[in-house]
Design a protein around this motif. Structure first.
Motif, mmCIF file in Angstrom:
data_model
loop_
_atom_site.group_PDB
_atom_site.id
_atom_site.type_symbol
_atom_site.label_atom_id
_atom_site.label_comp_id
_atom_site.label_asym_id
_atom_site.label_seq_id
_atom_site.Cartn_x
_atom_site.Cartn_y
_atom_site.Cartn_z
ATOM 1 N N PHE A 5 -8.134 -21.251 -54.730
ATOM 2 C CA PHE A 5 -7.406 -22.178 -53.855
ATOM 3 C C PHE A 5 -7.482 -23.625 -54.358
ATOM 4 N N VAL B 131 -3.093 -22.520 -44.722
ATOM 5 C CA VAL B 131 -4.233 -22.168 -43.877
ATOM 6 C C VAL B 131 -3.862 -22.147 -42.383
ATOM 7 N N ALA C 233 -16.329 -20.442 -44.179
ATOM 8 C CA ALA C 233 -14.944 -20.907 -44.083
ATOM 9 C C ALA C 233 -14.057 -20.317 -45.166
ATOM 10 N N PHE D 224 -19.808 -24.156 -46.584
ATOM 11 C CA PHE D 224 -19.994 -24.351 -45.153
ATOM 12 C C PHE D 224 -20.924 -23.299 -44.573
ATOM 13 N N ALA E 197 -13.802 -25.641 -39.743
ATOM 14 C CA ALA E 197 -14.321 -25.634 -41.111
ATOM 15 C C ALA E 197 -13.270 -25.136 -42.103
ATOM 16 N N GLN E 198 -12.309 -24.326 -41.629
ATOM 17 C CA GLN E 198 -11.260 -23.840 -42.524
ATOM 18 C C GLN E 198 -10.414 -24.996 -43.047
ATOM 19 N N GLU F 173 -11.351 -28.126 -43.063
ATOM 20 C CA GLU F 173 -12.214 -28.987 -43.874
ATOM 21 C C GLU F 173 -12.417 -28.400 -45.265
ATOM 22 N N ALA F 174 -12.598 -27.085 -45.322
ATOM 23 C CA ALA F 174 -12.814 -26.444 -46.622
ATOM 24 C C ALA F 174 -11.586 -26.641 -47.514
ATOM 25 N N ALA F 175 -10.409 -26.445 -46.936
ATOM 26 C CA ALA F 175 -9.182 -26.606 -47.723
ATOM 27 C C ALA F 175 -9.070 -28.041 -48.236
ATOM 28 N N ARG F 176 -9.427 -28.975 -47.378
ATOM 29 C CA ARG F 176 -9.365 -30.379 -47.752
ATOM 30 C C ARG F 176 -10.389 -30.675 -48.845
ATOM 31 N N ASP F 177 -11.594 -30.127 -48.674
ATOM 32 C CA ASP F 177 -12.674 -30.343 -49.631
ATOM 33 C C ASP F 177 -12.296 -29.794 -51.004
ATOM 34 N N ASP G 125 -11.056 -21.967 -36.927
ATOM 35 C CA ASP G 125 -12.323 -22.635 -37.211
ATOM 36 C C ASP G 125 -12.036 -23.967 -37.927
ATOM 37 N N PHE H 66 -10.886 -18.228 -46.351
ATOM 38 C CA PHE H 66 -9.589 -18.083 -45.693
ATOM 39 C C PHE H 66 -9.343 -16.590 -45.468
ATOM 40 N N PHE I 287 -16.526 -36.294 -45.421
ATOM 41 C CA PHE I 287 -15.933 -36.019 -44.105
ATOM 42 C C PHE I 287 -16.267 -37.122 -43.117
ATOM 43 N N PRO J 100 -12.755 -36.335 -48.923
ATOM 44 C CA PRO J 100 -13.436 -35.171 -49.494
ATOM 45 C C PRO J 100 -12.677 -34.559 -50.667
#
Lengths: 293, 354
Positions: free
Chosen positions: B98, A207, B85, B81, A188-189, A191-195, A186, B87, B52, B72
């Motif tokens: 995380f 990830v 999202a 999200f 979003a995974q 993106e979430a880690a980046r966010d 996904d 993990f 983003f 971001p």
């Protein structure tokens, strides 16, 4: 098996199963059993085959371990195959990630086509292309000389040539499993880690790679096995100093005329490959069924 | 406090303008919702605030600091999200920690902080499970804890409740609202569900076709819609078409051909122009007691529990919906009869046709 019978009926179901059994028996079991049989028997002149000297022993296998040059080449083939797998992974992973997560549909289609087209040509010819590219007076040296990066031509043939040729030859076997694995991630995974503040390397390490673990293991196992059993690349792109174990096996069969010792060497390579593969899968906690999917 | 300011923000993807000239100021500590139908550009706005997407025009500032060029991971925002999202291969506590891991916090400290947050979201003892072993509501709370762990100034929520069933959704609404008040973090909440936005928000911006049509408190939007879109998108509404015959003291009279109905005049009305009078189903009484009367034949009555909805047809064929309290259902008009409804002038809004 009952599934096959139910789906195709008893008539065609039996035929299908018989064909599969024949194929396994004729193409897998028979040659391997013959190889084991050869490996364990001494090399005798035709007149003495079946005679009192024709007994099973481990002599042919032990010969390999008592012969320092062959032993060194064997060990080198194993670790060099691991290096090939790692180098192929290093080349393919960024490409697979880009294809699976970043590229548009058209970019993916174009890139995959471009990657596949060279594989329409025979492996020997593809390797021969590298032979020309890497030649002492070949285009690569000419280009590097022209750019002023080197003062005199480099002898690429040898370890570097074999590595390049193999990475090139096995790229798709690494790329597709990893691409398939990353594609199901996904977006979003990432993106979430980046966010959450993770730098790029950590996003991949924590990830993307764990998600693609089965694909990575599959690609590495394929590449390792193909590299260890490769003959064309080392024969064409290698030098006397970069001999591959398969070349030794070839020599026993076709130059030494000792099929028994050749079979013994091939058997050792087969067993070792199996051990390495199973160990790698255990290490990555991936089952054999997942790999073959 | 940490305000978020959008100044004439636009986003174009090739020739399509997804977001057009959006200016908003979200006050620090506010629960602010962006409401709109799918494709209205609300998610694009959120992704621009998160970093983003970089707006193609205009500027975004958080706590007075321009955000241009910051990714971001460099912004004081955290996003929840739609898919959450989480993990899936990391245990819950590693998920929550995380952001701290990415900041180089030592493992023991990360674990301790994760345990604190697990307590905050009432999931103490769940730290070593995998996200897949939790229920939908629990996963939701883990996603919130993971975002809170990096102590963001602004929390961005992209329809996080849409995957939950109704009961759980209502429960999570209250929980989110309480959490926002307790932490004082600015929430920007994206949703297409108007009842969700009305129930949770301090203020709401309604978007349509890439532009913001109105910003206001839930009451404000419900009682004083500025455009026909908002009048019909936010809550149920009857739109009665006609022509403006008079405007005086902020009250407009709409001539429908059969009746002259009066309501509060919205912006941009002119005498003689086509307009609609908007009146809520619950503002229609099933009697002739109030100033404005409309008649309709009742086609069917849907019983909803606390109230019933009467679906009627006016003499000119237009539909009319009235809400009847369950307690008054016994004296309500029957299906098939022509009934008289009435409403008070102050409960109706007249807006020009777009």
């Amino acid at each position: 098996m009952p599934e096959v019978l139910r789906r195709f009926g008893h008539g065609s179901g039996t035929i299908i199963l018989a064909l599969v059994f024949l194929w396994l028996a004729g193409m897998v079991l028979a040659p391997n059993l013959t190889m084991i049989d050869y490996a364990l028997r001494p090399n005798l002149p035709p007149a003495r085959i079946g005679g009192p000297d024709d007994v099973y022993s481990l002599d042919n296998i032990l010969y390999l371990f008592n012969e320092p040059v062959h032993r060194a080449i064997f060990v080198k083939t194993i670790w060099a195959s691991a290096l090939v797998a790692f180098a192929t992974f290093a080349v393919c992973y960024p490409l697979a990630f880009w294809l699976a997560q970043r590229a548009t549909r058209n970019q993916t289609a174009l890139a995959l086509l471009a990657l596949t087209i060279p594989f329409w040509i025979n492996e020997v010819l593809r390797t021969l292309a590298w032979y020309i590219l890497l030649a002492y007076r070949g285009p690569l040296n000419e280009a590097l000389l022209g750019l002023g990066l080197i003062d005199e031509p480099v002898r690429w043939q040898g370890n570097a040539g074999v590595l390049a040729g193999m990475v090139y030859a096995y790229i798709l076997f690494m790329l597709f499993p990893i691409y398939n694995a990353i594609e199901s991630l996904d977006k979003a995974q990432v993106e979430a880690a980046r966010d959450l503040g993770a730098p790029t390397w950590r996003i991949h390490w924590r990830v993307v790679m764990p998600h693609a673990k089965a694909g990575i293991a599959t690609g590495c196992v394929f590449t390792f096995m193909l590299a260890a059993g490769s003959y064309v690349a080392p024969a064409l792109l290698g030098a006397p100093g970069s001999r591959w174990f398969t070349e030794i096996i070839y020599n026993w069969f076709f130059e030494g005329g000792d099929w028994n010792r050749g079979a013994a060497y091939a058997l050792v390579l087969l067993v070792l490959c199996l051990v390495v593969v199973l160990a790698a899968l255990r290490l990555a906690r991936v089952s054999l069924a997942e790999v073959t999917k | 406090m940490h305000s978020v300011e959008l100044d004439r923000v636009g986003m174009a993807f090739g020739a399509t303008r997804a977001v057009d000239n959006v200016s908003l100021t979200v006050a620090g500590g506010e629960f602010f919702s962006i409401l709109g139908p799918s494709g209205c550009g609300k998610t694009t706005v959120l992704r621009m605030i998160a970093g983003f997407l970089e707006p193609t025009s205009g500027t975004i500032a958080i706590a007075g600091r321009a955000m241009k060029g910051l990714g971001p991971n460099q912004r004081p925002t955290a996003m929840i999200f739609q898919s959450l999202a989480l993990f899936p291969l990391m245990p819950v506590w590693e998920n929550i920690a995380f952001g701290l891991e990415a900041r180089g916090v030592a493992r023991a400290k990360r674990r301790a902080r994760a345990e604190e947050l697990l307590e905050l979201i009432a999931l103490k003892g769940y730290g070593d499970r995998l996200p897949g072993e939790l229920s939908g509501g629990q996963r939701q709370r883990v996603a919130i804890a993971r975002a809170l762990a990096i102590e963001p100034q602004v929390l961005l929520l992209d329809e996080p409740l849409s995957a939950l069933d109704l009961k759980l959704r209502q429960h999570m609404r209250a929980e989110l609202r309480a959490l926002q008040k307790r932490t004082g973090i600015t929430f920007i909440y994206i949703t297409h569900d108007q009842s969700e936005a009305l129930a949770m928000s301090d203020r709401i911006a309604v978007m349509n076709g890439g532009a913001v049509e109105q910003v206001g408190t839930p009451h404000d939007l419900y009682d004083n819609p500025a455009t026909p879109f908002i009048a019909t998108f936010v809550g149920e509404n009857n739109a009665i078409a006609g022509r403006v015959s008079a405007i005086a003291d902020g009250i407009a009279t709409v001539d429908t051909g059969a009746e002259a109905l009066r309501g509060r005049a919205g912006p941009g009305l002119a005498v003689g122009s086509a307009a609609r009078l908007y009146v809520r189903p619950e503002a229609l009484a099933a009697d002739g007691a109030a100033e404005n009367g409309v008649s309709a034949r009742i086609d069917r009555i849907d019983f909803e529990g606390a109230f019933a909805l009467a679906y009627g047809t006016r003499p000119n064929g237009a539909p009319l919906i009235a809400s009847i309290a369950s307690t008054a259902l016994a004296s309500a008009p029957a299906v098939g009869v022509a009934a008289a409804f009435s409403f008070r002038t102050g409960h109706a809004t007249v807006l020009p046709d777009a």
